[in-house]
Design a protein around this motif. Sequence first.
Motif, PDB file in Angstrom:
ATOM      1  N   TYR A 189      96.842  53.316  35.638  1.00  0.00           N
ATOM      2  CA  TYR A 189      96.279  54.665  35.583  1.00  0.00           C
ATOM      3  C   TYR A 189      95.980  55.234  36.972  1.00  0.00           C
ATOM      4  O   TYR A 189      96.440  56.316  37.320  1.00  0.00           O
ATOM      5  N   THR A 190      95.210  54.502  37.762  1.00  0.00           N
ATOM      6  CA  THR A 190      94.752  55.029  39.047  1.00  0.00           C
ATOM      7  C   THR A 190      95.831  55.024  40.114  1.00  0.00           C
ATOM      8  O   THR A 190      95.983  55.991  40.855  1.00  0.00           O
ATOM      9  N   VAL A 191      96.590  53.941  40.191  1.00  0.00           N
ATOM     10  CA  VAL A 191      97.589  53.812  41.252  1.00  0.00           C
ATOM     11  C   VAL A 191      98.902  54.486  40.869  1.00  0.00           C
ATOM     12  O   VAL A 191      99.410  55.330  41.596  1.00  0.00           O
ATOM     13  N   LEU A 192      99.454  54.113  39.717  1.00  0.00           N
ATOM     14  CA  LEU A 192     100.771  54.627  39.338  1.00  0.00           C
ATOM     15  C   LEU A 192     100.738  56.047  38.785  1.00  0.00           C
ATOM     16  O   LEU A 192     101.531  56.892  39.185  1.00  0.00           O
ATOM     17  N   ARG A 193      99.827  56.309  37.867  1.00  0.00           N
ATOM     18  CA  ARG A 193      99.826  57.599  37.192  1.00  0.00           C
ATOM     19  C   ARG A 193      99.171  58.702  38.019  1.00  0.00           C
ATOM     20  O   ARG A 193      99.702  59.777  38.173  1.00  0.00           O
ATOM     21  N   ARG A 194      97.985  58.431  38.565  1.00  0.00           N
ATOM     22  CA  ARG A 194      97.235  59.477  39.264  1.00  0.00           C
ATOM     23  C   ARG A 194      97.377  59.416  40.779  1.00  0.00           C
ATOM     24  O   ARG A 194      96.934  60.318  41.470  1.00  0.00           O
ATOM     25  N   ASN A 195      97.968  58.338  41.290  1.00  0.00           N
ATOM     26  CA  ASN A 195      98.175  58.174  42.728  1.00  0.00           C
ATOM     27  C   ASN A 195      96.877  58.371  43.515  1.00  0.00           C
ATOM     28  O   ASN A 195      96.847  59.032  44.541  1.00  0.00           O
ATOM     29  N   GLU A 196      95.787  57.785  43.004  1.00  0.00           N
ATOM     30  CA  GLU A 196      94.474  57.961  43.626  1.00  0.00           C
ATOM     31  C   GLU A 196      94.128  56.860  44.616  1.00  0.00           C
ATOM     32  O   GLU A 196      93.079  56.894  45.243  1.00  0.00           O
ATOM     33  N   HIS A 224     103.849  44.436  44.985  1.00  0.00           N
ATOM     34  CA  HIS A 224     102.682  45.315  44.903  1.00  0.00           C
ATOM     35  C   HIS A 224     102.426  45.759  43.460  1.00  0.00           C
ATOM     36  O   HIS A 224     102.432  46.954  43.161  1.00  0.00           O
ATOM     37  N   TYR A 225     102.210  44.787  42.555  1.00  0.00           N
ATOM     38  CA  TYR A 225     102.035  45.111  41.136  1.00  0.00           C
ATOM     39  C   TYR A 225     100.931  44.274  40.505  1.00  0.00           C
ATOM     40  O   TYR A 225     100.819  43.074  40.758  1.00  0.00           O
ATOM     41  N   CYS A 276      94.763  48.303  43.126  1.00  0.00           N
ATOM     42  CA  CYS A 276      93.597  48.038  42.283  1.00  0.00           C
ATOM     43  C   CYS A 276      92.741  46.946  42.924  1.00  0.00           C
ATOM     44  O   CYS A 276      93.141  46.320  43.904  1.00  0.00           O
ATOM     45  N   PRO A 292      95.980  53.102  46.856  1.00  0.00           N
ATOM     46  CA  PRO A 292      97.168  52.272  47.048  1.00  0.00           C
ATOM     47  C   PRO A 292      97.205  51.024  46.183  1.00  0.00           C
ATOM     48  O   PRO A 292      98.265  50.446  45.995  1.00  0.00           O
TER      49      PRO A 292
END
Length: 141
Positions: A95-102, A86-87, A106, A104
Amino acid sequence: MLIMRSLLPAVAEQLFRDIQKAYQETSQIPDDLLIALKFVFGPCALQALNLVDQHSVTCLSSSSGRKAFQVIGGSGRLYTCFVSCHYCPCPAFAYTVLRRNEGPLCKHILAVYLCQAMAVTQEESVSDQQMSAVLSGTALP
């Protein structure tokens, strides 16, 4: 049958199964499933569908059984995505998935899942040496 990864929530896995079934039967994704896709994955759903329409996803496979997915992003940049862990190396994933968890995933990984569900992934066989270069990031684009 599509093998789903346990890294996705059950609702997403069921959505991909439903898309797979509908697409096998009609070669289309019904509106209700498109709405569900947008609801579950947000803005990246439409972007991922565009990547699918542009045939941007290729599954590389080597004789040793290794697989990696390459996705040509909207900007033309090539991303090597690893669905098994899942990478994606894209900035949106970081930014969106790992850092902000916004979300599951990209748009690139979503496009891979959609192509698998719809059985429209481009397939390319590569040598083990080429796959090693892809996996190590030393392959020429």
